[in-house]
Design a protein around this motif. Structure first.
Motif, PDB file in Angstrom:
ATOM      1  N   VAL A 133     -20.355 -21.005 117.577  1.00 13.69           N
ATOM      2  CA  VAL A 133     -20.016 -21.060 115.887  1.00 13.69           C
ATOM      3  C   VAL A 133     -20.381 -19.997 115.222  1.00 13.69           C
ATOM      4  O   VAL A 133     -19.930 -19.841 114.050  1.00 13.69           O
ATOM      5  N   THR A 134     -21.256 -19.168 115.717  1.00  9.84           N
ATOM      6  CA  THR A 134     -21.645 -17.902 115.074  1.00  9.84           C
ATOM      7  C   THR A 134     -20.564 -17.144 114.715  1.00  9.84           C
ATOM      8  O   THR A 134     -19.698 -16.568 115.794  1.00  9.84           O
ATOM      9  N   PRO A 135     -20.290 -16.507 113.454  1.00 10.42           N
ATOM     10  CA  PRO A 135     -18.982 -15.774 113.511  1.00 10.42           C
ATOM     11  C   PRO A 135     -19.045 -14.448 113.877  1.00 10.42           C
ATOM     12  O   PRO A 135     -20.108 -13.938 114.206  1.00 10.42           O
ATOM     13  N   PRO A 136     -17.814 -13.858 114.331  1.00 14.75           N
ATOM     14  CA  PRO A 136     -17.775 -12.739 115.101  1.00 14.75           C
ATOM     15  C   PRO A 136     -18.362 -11.424 114.391  1.00 14.75           C
ATOM     16  O   PRO A 136     -18.461 -10.602 115.062  1.00 14.75           O
ATOM     17  N   ASN A 137     -18.440 -11.250 113.055  1.00 10.70           N
ATOM     18  CA  ASN A 137     -18.926 -10.308 112.301  1.00 10.70           C
ATOM     19  C   ASN A 137     -20.510 -10.189 112.688  1.00 10.70           C
ATOM     20  O   ASN A 137     -21.255  -8.995 112.403  1.00 10.70           O
ATOM     21  N   VAL A 138     -21.070 -11.313 113.018  1.00  4.58           N
ATOM     22  CA  VAL A 138     -22.415 -11.326 113.589  1.00  4.58           C
ATOM     23  C   VAL A 138     -22.578 -11.101 115.133  1.00  4.58           C
ATOM     24  O   VAL A 138     -23.034 -10.468 115.858  1.00  4.58           O
ATOM     25  N   CYS A 139     -21.715 -12.240 115.761  1.00 10.73           N
ATOM     26  CA  CYS A 139     -21.859 -12.392 117.159  1.00 10.73           C
ATOM     27  C   CYS A 139     -20.943 -11.235 118.037  1.00 10.73           C
ATOM     28  O   CYS A 139     -19.814 -11.757 118.308  1.00 10.73           O
ATOM     29  N   ASN A 140     -21.130 -10.038 117.868  1.00  7.90           N
ATOM     30  CA  ASN A 140     -20.225  -9.251 118.641  1.00  7.90           C
ATOM     31  C   ASN A 140     -20.769  -8.974 120.175  1.00  7.90           C
ATOM     32  O   ASN A 140     -22.046  -9.581 120.649  1.00  7.90           O
ATOM     33  N   SER A 141     -20.517  -8.272 120.910  1.00  7.48           N
ATOM     34  CA  SER A 141     -20.810  -8.309 122.373  1.00  7.48           C
ATOM     35  C   SER A 141     -22.314  -7.888 122.588  1.00  7.48           C
ATOM     36  O   SER A 141     -23.104  -8.360 123.594  1.00  7.48           O
ATOM     37  N   GLU A 142     -22.474  -6.821 121.711  1.00  9.33           N
ATOM     38  CA  GLU A 142     -23.970  -6.082 121.836  1.00  9.33           C
ATOM     39  C   GLU A 142     -25.115  -7.555 121.606  1.00  9.33           C
ATOM     40  O   GLU A 142     -26.009  -7.617 121.941  1.00  9.33           O
ATOM     41  N   TRP A 143     -24.761  -7.983 120.452  1.00  9.61           N
ATOM     42  CA  TRP A 143     -25.465  -8.901 119.755  1.00  9.61           C
ATOM     43  C   TRP A 143     -25.736 -10.268 120.638  1.00  9.61           C
ATOM     44  O   TRP A 143     -26.678 -10.853 121.037  1.00  9.61           O
ATOM     45  N   LEU A 144     -24.449 -10.590 121.351  1.00  7.13           N
ATOM     46  CA  LEU A 144     -24.545 -11.938 122.283  1.00  7.13           C
ATOM     47  C   LEU A 144     -25.394 -11.704 123.402  1.00  7.13           C
ATOM     48  O   LEU A 144     -26.214 -12.431 123.878  1.00  7.13           O
ATOM     49  N   ALA A 145     -25.194 -10.325 123.936  1.00  5.94           N
ATOM     50  CA  ALA A 145     -25.922  -9.899 125.158  1.00  5.94           C
ATOM     51  C   ALA A 145     -27.428 -10.035 124.894  1.00  5.94           C
ATOM     52  O   ALA A 145     -28.565 -10.662 125.589  1.00  5.94           O
ATOM     53  N   GLU A 146     -27.702  -9.570 123.675  1.00  3.70           N
ATOM     54  CA  GLU A 146     -29.284  -9.506 123.521  1.00  3.70           C
ATOM     55  C   GLU A 146     -29.855 -11.077 123.004  1.00  3.70           C
ATOM     56  O   GLU A 146     -31.001 -11.425 123.377  1.00  3.70           O
ATOM     57  N   GLU A 147     -28.958 -11.729 122.347  1.00  5.25           N
ATOM     58  CA  GLU A 147     -29.555 -13.235 122.056  1.00  5.25           C
ATOM     59  C   GLU A 147     -29.570 -14.145 123.281  1.00  5.25           C
ATOM     60  O   GLU A 147     -30.678 -14.679 123.414  1.00  5.25           O
ATOM     61  N   VAL A 148     -28.749 -13.807 124.152  1.00  2.00           N
ATOM     62  CA  VAL A 148     -28.988 -14.437 125.384  1.00  2.00           C
ATOM     63  C   VAL A 148     -30.289 -14.140 126.224  1.00  2.00           C
ATOM     64  O   VAL A 148     -30.991 -15.006 126.728  1.00  2.00           O
ATOM     65  N   LYS A 149     -30.289 -12.697 126.260  1.00  2.00           N
ATOM     66  CA  LYS A 149     -31.485 -12.137 127.047  1.00  2.00           C
ATOM     67  C   LYS A 149     -32.836 -12.672 126.324  1.00  2.00           C
ATOM     68  O   LYS A 149     -33.737 -13.138 127.026  1.00  2.00           O
ATOM     69  N   LYS A 150     -32.915 -12.597 124.928  1.00  2.00           N
ATOM     70  CA  LYS A 150     -33.989 -12.904 124.154  1.00  2.00           C
ATOM     71  C   LYS A 150     -34.574 -14.701 124.638  1.00  2.00           C
ATOM     72  O   LYS A 150     -35.489 -14.718 124.828  1.00  2.00           O
ATOM     73  N   GLU A 151     -33.307 -15.467 124.751  1.00  2.00           N
ATOM     74  CA  GLU A 151     -33.541 -16.712 124.893  1.00  2.00           C
ATOM     75  C   GLU A 151     -33.892 -17.371 126.369  1.00  2.00           C
ATOM     76  O   GLU A 151     -34.943 -17.881 126.769  1.00  2.00           O
ATOM     77  N   VAL A 152     -32.935 -16.840 127.311  1.00  2.00           N
ATOM     78  CA  VAL A 152     -33.169 -17.086 128.567  1.00  2.00           C
ATOM     79  C   VAL A 152     -34.372 -16.319 129.384  1.00  2.00           C
ATOM     80  O   VAL A 152     -34.883 -16.669 130.361  1.00  2.00           O
ATOM     81  N   GLY A 153     -34.503 -15.111 128.618  1.00  2.00           N
ATOM     82  CA  GLY A 153     -35.524 -14.332 129.288  1.00  2.00           C
ATOM     83  C   GLY A 153     -37.032 -14.702 129.054  1.00  2.00           C
ATOM     84  O   GLY A 153     -37.973 -14.180 129.883  1.00  2.00           O
ATOM     85  N   LYS A 154     -37.140 -15.816 128.278  1.00  2.00           N
ATOM     86  CA  LYS A 154     -38.544 -16.382 128.343  1.00  2.00           C
ATOM     87  C   LYS A 154     -39.031 -16.981 129.496  1.00  2.00           C
ATOM     88  O   LYS A 154     -40.156 -17.246 129.684  1.00  2.00           O
ATOM     89  N   ASP A 155     -38.014 -17.491 130.167  1.00  2.00           N
ATOM     90  CA  ASP A 155     -38.061 -18.187 131.601  1.00  2.00           C
ATOM     91  C   ASP A 155     -38.530 -17.449 132.838  1.00  2.00           C
ATOM     92  O   ASP A 155     -37.846 -16.896 133.142  1.00  2.00           O
TER      93      ASP A 155
END
Length: 454
Positions: free
Chosen positions: A151-173
């Protein structure tokens, strides 16, 4: 807030289920799901009709009522356990729906209103429910992680941002190995199809891989490949009018497969599972991908572009090759908002499924039924690949212009990149979002697929 207790607090109204033919309190309104309150006794009853007809299928409507109550109640769980409804099943559905409804998703409204009502669930043996509550909360958290990204809008959720958000969240494990490839690393891998879609973008592409090894003694490995188009303009075959609205959801496949790995790592199945997220947007600039262009994929096959708006299958193709050759996948399952044609076939009710393996399809079907997600299998047949194999200048065209079986021809295109791996494809174009609301569909099914491995 949803709370679980072994004894009533006796501070709030106690809510119990009643059925037709019971010794009902005077003035009980005998209307299904209607709550009659007896405030002098701090009690209330919810009428559920005929007891022998109240079964698992009835529970969804009841729980929709329970998670939308206008005051705080103490729910007597035992009173609802009739026929095939167990405490475990009831709690699973209640927590799942409650967490879905109350998820804190991206929202910048300035007049947000927070509801403060509580629901206390009272049951005399919470230990019996402990593992189920923990499991469903892990799944709900993963589903909501996907939904928030969706649901995050595309002016926030670009390709570089999305990769970092995923890494930040799943990288905790610590159970997960996460790797993010930059454009230079993607170029070294000769991912010409992913790079071709990215040509129109001001942001770099990303390829994210996530690995979970739950059975190091097995060579079998299932890898989910998710389409991560953070916004799809259609490229030079540009979408018109309302068809471009909602294209922020075109990265749903990537969000879903990442979220599935997030849950899998916490539930520790005896299985080897991975995810590949092929991420870019599909925009238009002076150097954007062109109709009639020809590009070479990572696996060496060449593709003639006859529609720049059929970009999802291009990024998935390179993602599949990476999954097979770099992550050693023996099974590949693609997840993508791939075709508008799937809505014509299945509406927004069923996710479309395709598979080269009857065994893999059966496992997906079983997992979907266990998690109450609707999936319908469609055929893979060479007739639907005839057009895409008729390019004069390349191995494949990326679109079938006959207009027949568009979802099937798209799946047949992906099949060309499955190599020796078992292959399945889930087309979620109709189910990823409904009325602008992200659904996080298929996260639970993918997780259950891994959990079912013994």
């Amino acid at each position: 807030m949803l709370n679980f207790l072994e004894k009533h607090l006796n501070e709030n109204i106690i809510l119990e289920a009643v059925f037709k033919g019971d010794n009902l309190p005077e003035y009980t309104v005998e209307k299904n799901f209607y709550i009659t309150e007896f405030l002098n006794n701090k009690k209330a009853v919810i009428y559920l009709g005929e007891k022998d007809k109240f079964k698992k299928e009835s529970l969804n409507s009841l729980i929709d009522v329970l998670i939308s109550l206008s005051r705080t109640y103490e729910l007597n769980l035992s009173s609802f356990l009739v026929n095939d409804i167990t405490a475990t099943f009831f709690v699973n559905k209640l927590v799942e729906k409650y967490e879905f409804k109350n998820a804190k998703l991206y929202n910048v409204k300035t007049d947000k209103k927070e509801e403060e009502n509580n629901l206390f669930v009272v049951y005399n043996n919470l230990k019996e429910l402990d593992s189920e509550i923990k499991k469903v909360k892990v799944l709900a958290d993963a589903v909501n992680f996907a939904r928030n990204l969706q649901v995050t809008p595309p002016n926030v959720c670009n390709s570089e941002w999305l990769a970092e958000e995923v890494k930040k969240e799943v990288g905790k494990d610590s159970n997960l190995k996460v790797n993010v490839l930059t454009k230079k690393e993607i170029e070294k891998l000769n991912m010409g199809l992913l790079l071709s879609v990215n040509k129109g973008s001001m942001y770099e592409p990303r390829l994210v891989s996530i690995e979970y090894i739950g059975n190091p003694n097995s060579k079998e490995k299932t890898v989910f490949v998710g389409k991560g188009i953070t916004f799809d303009s259609g490229g030079y075959n540009i979408k018109t009018g309302r068809y471009m609205v909602g294209m922020k959801f075109d990265m749903s496949g990537a969000a879903i497969v990442a979220s599935a790995l997030k849950a899998i790592s916490q539930l520790n199945p005896k299985a080897n599972v991975g995810a590949v997220l092929a991420i870019t947007d599909n925009r238009v600039n002076g150097d954007a991908n062109l109709p009639d262009a020809v590009w070479k994929s990572m696996n060496g096959k060449t593709v003639e572009i006859n529609n720049t708006d059929a970009e999802g299958r291009l990024v998935l193709a390179d993602g599949m090759t990476y999954a097979i050759r770099n992550l050693n996948a023996t099974r590949v399952i693609t997840v993508a908002t791939l075709t508008g044609a799937i809505l014509v076939a299945l509406g927004q009710t069923y996710t479309g499924a395709f598979s080269t393996s009857d065994n893999l399809w059966k496992e997906i079907e079983v997992a979907a039924k266990e998690t109450d997600e609707l999936v319908w299998r469609l055929p893979l047949h060479d007739d639907f690949a005839k057009f895409i194999k008729k390019s004069v200048v390349a191995d494949l065209k990326n679109t079938d212009f006959t207009g027949n079986g568009g979802s099937i021809s798209a799946a047949m295109f992906l099949k060309e990149f499955a190599e020796n791996a078992e292959f399945a494809h889930l087309d979620i174009a109709g189910t990823a979002e409904i009325s602008d609301k992200p659904m996080g569909v298929m996260v639970k099914t993918l997780v259950q697929l891994a959990l079912n491995k013994k």
